[in-house]
Enzyme design. Structure first.
Site, PDB file in Angstrom:
ATOM      1  N   ASP A  58       0.858  -1.174   0.000  1.00 16.52           N
ATOM      2  CA  ASP A  58       0.000   0.000   0.000  1.00 16.52           C
ATOM      3  C   ASP A  58       0.900   1.231   0.000  1.00 16.52           C
ATOM      4  OD1 ASP A  58      -2.759   1.160   0.265  1.00 16.52           O
ATOM      5  OD2 ASP A  58      -1.836   2.049   2.025  1.00 16.52           O
ATOM      6  N   GLU A  97       1.004   5.665   0.618  1.00 11.34           N
ATOM      7  CA  GLU A  97       0.379   6.916   1.048  1.00 11.34           C
ATOM      8  C   GLU A  97       1.000   8.032   0.215  1.00 11.34           C
ATOM      9  OE1 GLU A  97      -2.148   6.849   2.924  1.00 11.34           O
ATOM     10  OE2 GLU A  97      -1.948   4.790   3.643  1.00 11.34           O
ATOM     11  N   HIS A 102      -5.145   3.681   7.446  1.00  7.23           N
ATOM     12  CA  HIS A 102      -4.601   4.731   6.595  1.00  7.23           C
ATOM     13  C   HIS A 102      -3.107   4.959   6.832  1.00  7.23           C
ATOM     14  CE1 HIS A 102      -8.411   5.606   4.836  1.00  7.23           C
ATOM     15  NE2 HIS A 102      -8.957   5.905   6.001  1.00  7.23           N
TER      16      HIS A 102
END
Length: 727
Positions: A536, A538, A679
């Protein structure tokens, strides 16, 4: 546990059969009502406009009936079809992924006893699973206690331990091994990764070949080392040297090898000190030899001058000459001894193992490092030798290839002969012997890259021997390499039974990989057998086309159906631009946190190496892959591994109408994402990895078993979404 009765009051208490009857009854009543209305309308008119009234009544009746049927179908779809489809998906998730059917679903309230019955079945299934799990845990608790003691010993052992498959894929490693190999080389030590990416490869390959040949010939039954052999190697970077021991692992029946165990120690400083001492002693002995020779010559000159001038009696001159000769001889012997000690200091650091001459000759014939079509004959005496067989094989292979290039010959004879001072390996070939100068040039060359910067002269120095070209008694050209015999090995000696390998900490091992065959094609391989890196990112924002950049990337490995939380990649990235406050509120990464971090062009090559040959997985992978692709030029790496998207896979299973967010899928499968981890790149990657494992069971139930099939259904979802956007 209390069970739902399924009894509901009012309209919602009606049975499903009665509800379905009402739908059809409504259609019949509607048709009758329309026909009655049309008949009344026609009957009220006169004969002169009968045709017009019939046409109008028929047209209106058709529209009314079509509308009625459509309305009934929509109600049926909303009250029956969709709830049944959703309950079917939830039941499938409960069976194959361990999820529970929601306790209260408003859309299933018209299905009568079906929804409560499915919830009851789901609860009973979950209870049964918990009961089975409790029984299994109870049955294995004592075994886990015993294993834990062994794991604690292995974890804190100040010696590297690695277990590998025959194709050098890591199955187990302990803390010391990971610390030494990763700190020295920067490569990732992880389950399923190649051990040859961390160690210099050829010593490992040679030791494994020796052991497999020993097992095939059953010589391990009488060999004093059994199925074990020492080796010396280095990390790929060359910063660390290790001395180790390899032991072959057999299947439970003892019928075939399935892997090997290596244990090793760091000997970098020891070898460096040995080399330094050897070179110092060699320099000293060389200098002393030169000085002794000079003194001897000077004394001889003085003695001759004294004899010529008559300054000394002949008896005195003879005594002096005898004294000089004796002292020179004694000094020479002592220098020879010092030279031998110097050689012993260096060679003692390298494992001079006992090797059967037949095995050594077979390894040389099989090496073929340069891929030439050469033929070999082996012969001579059958002897036990003491040597570093890996480097001897490399040296002999290099000489064979150089002779083939120089003379054009393609046939060689490898002969081992017993000599008074030991043994000799003769490489016989057609044509004239090569020159000494040419052989010296070959010996100055570095050998195979997998041995580091070792030259032929280094090999000879380690073995305190030399190599020369000449002809044998029959006049055949040869290159001779003297070798030492193994002391006390005229007859095979009994051996002790080899020790079984120890287990390791749970997060570091997976022995199921032993039995897993290597797939002919990654696309044809079952999903559960593949290695994945779930990742993932950010970013500074959601629009890479407008200059948004990476601020963090993280990944975690899945090997053999297990999330390896200890094998993770997680780093901040300097985006080279300000991070908007709105983005910081989402992922919590501030400008101060990325100050001094590496840029994407420096981080992505490290992540690419972490991924290796694994399958990439992400939730909404297209977004994350866009950032990897945009930085291809800056990083110099292309992420061309297969890619799976958990959004598309879930869409195939649950339909595009369902919520497919990471939070929704985690809730569906009972996966808890800690609030502080949501997140964050690593937290979302771990959650996505758990979701992927849950999806595997559902995909298999739908016939999606291999990687190719998973990619095919993902592509179908992409096409479906494109068509939906077109509407």
């Amino acid at each position: 546990m209390p069970r739902p009765s399924g009894r509901q009051g009012g309209v919602e208490g009606w049975s499903l059969r009665f509800r379905i009857f009402l739908f059809f009854a409504l259609i019949v009543v509607g048709i009758l009502a329309v026909l009655l209305g049309a008949g009344l309308y026609v009957a009220r008119g006169g004969a002169e406009d009968l045709a017009d009234r019939l046409a109008l009544a028929g047209l209106v009746s058709c529209f009314v009936l079509a509308g009625l049927v459509t309305w009934v179908w929509l109600k049926f779809d909303d009250h029956v079809a969709r709830p049944l489809e959703r309950l079917g998906a939830e039941l499938s998730a409960a069976v194959h992924a361990g999820a529970e059917v929601p306790a209260d679903d408003a859309r299933a309230r018209y299905l009568g006893l079906i929804a409560p019955a499915l919830r009851e079945a789901s609860q009973e299934l979950a209870a049964a699973r918990r009961d089975v799990e409790a029984r299994v845990n109870a049955a294995t608790l004592e075994a886990e206690r015993q294993k834990g003691r062994l794991e604690a010993v292995l974890r804190d052992l100040e010696q590297g331990v690695v277990i590998s498959t025959l194709d050098h894929r890591i199955l187990l490693y302990n803390r010391f091994a990971r610390s030494l190999l990763e700190s020295a080389n920067g490569a990732s030590c992880g389950l399923g990764r190649p051990l040859t990416d961390l160690f210099v490869a050829q010593p490992l390959r040679h030791a494994l070949e020796r052991l497999t040949r020993r097992f095939a010939s059953r010589r391990h039954e009488t060999h004093r080392d059994g199925l074990a052999a020492p080796f010396i190697s280095a990390t790929v970077s060359g910063h660390e040297s290790v001395r180790g021991r390899m032991s072959l692992v057999l299947d439970p029946e003892g019928a075939r090898p399935i892997g090997y165990v290596v244990t090793f120690d760091r000997v970098t400083d020891e070898l460096a000190a040995g080399i330094w001492r050897d070179r110092l002693l060699q320099d000293v002995t060389r200098d002393m030899r030169q000085r002794v020779a000079a003194l001897s010559m000077a004394a001889e000159v003085l003695l001759r001058r004294s004899a010529a001038t008559g300054e000394a009696e002949s008896g005195d001159l003879a005594g002096l000459r005898e004294t000089v000769a004796e002292e020179t001889r004694v000094l020479g012997e002592r220098l020879d001894r010092l030279d031998q000690v110097a050689g012993d200091l260096l060679s003692g650091a390298w494992p001079m193992t006992e090797v059967f001459s037949t095995t050594l000759l077979d390894c040389i014939a099989a090496r073929r490092s340069e891929g030439r079509t050469l033929t070999f004959e082996s012969g001579g005496d059958t002897l036990w030798l003491s040597c570093d067989s890996a480097s001897v094989v490399e040296l002999a292979d290099r000489i064979v290839n150089r002779i083939a290039v120089e003379t054009g010959t393609r046939h060689f004879r490898l002969v081992m002969n017993r000599r008074a001072s030991g043994a000799s390996l003769d490489i016989l070939h057609e044509g004239a012997p090569v020159s000494v100068a040419l052989l010296e040039t070959w010996l100055d060359e570095a050998l195979d890259d997998s041995l580091g910067a070792m030259t032929g002269h280094d090999v000879l120095s380690r073995h305190k021997t030399e190599m020369w070209p000449d002809r044998d008694e029959a006049g055949t050209a040869r290159v001779r390499l003297p070798l030492a015999l193994a002391p006390g090995r005229e007859e095979p000696a009994p051996r002790q039974a080899p020790l079984s390998p120890l287990a390791e900490r749970p997060e570091f091992y997976d022995f199921d990989l032993f039995a897993r065959p290597a797939p002919a094609s990654m696309g044809e391989a079952p999903l559960r057998t593949l290695s994945f890196v779930v990742f993932d990112t950010e970013t500074t924002g959601l629009e890479p086309s407008r200059g948004d950049e990476l601020v963090s990337i993280a990944g975690v490995r899945i090997v053999n159906g297990r999330v390896l939380r200890s094998e993770a990649f997680d780093t901040l990235i300097d985006p080279g631009r300000p991070i908007p406050a709105a983005s910081t509120r989402v992922h919590g990464i501030t400008q101060e946190m990325v100050a001094g971090a590496q840029a994407a062009g420096e981080v992505l090559p490290l992540f690419h190496r972490f991924v290796g040959d694994s399958v990439l997985v992400a939730h909404n992978a297209a977004f994350d892959m866009t950032f990897l692709t945009r930085n291809r030029k800056a990083s110099g790496v292309a992420f061309d591994q297969p890619v799976l998207d958990t959004v598309l896979l879930a869409g195939h299973l649950f339909g595009a109408g369902e919520s497919l967010t990471l939070d929704a899928l985690a809730e569906r499968f009972g996966i808890v994402i800690p609030q502080e981890a949501r997140h964050t790149a690593l937290g979302d990657a771990l959650a996505t990895a758990e979701v992927l494992l849950k999806l595997f069971g559902l995909l298999e139930a739908r016939g999606v078993v291999t990687l190719d099939q998973a990619i095919e259904v993902s592509n179908r979802q992409v096409s479906l979404r494109r068509r939906q956007k077109g509407y």
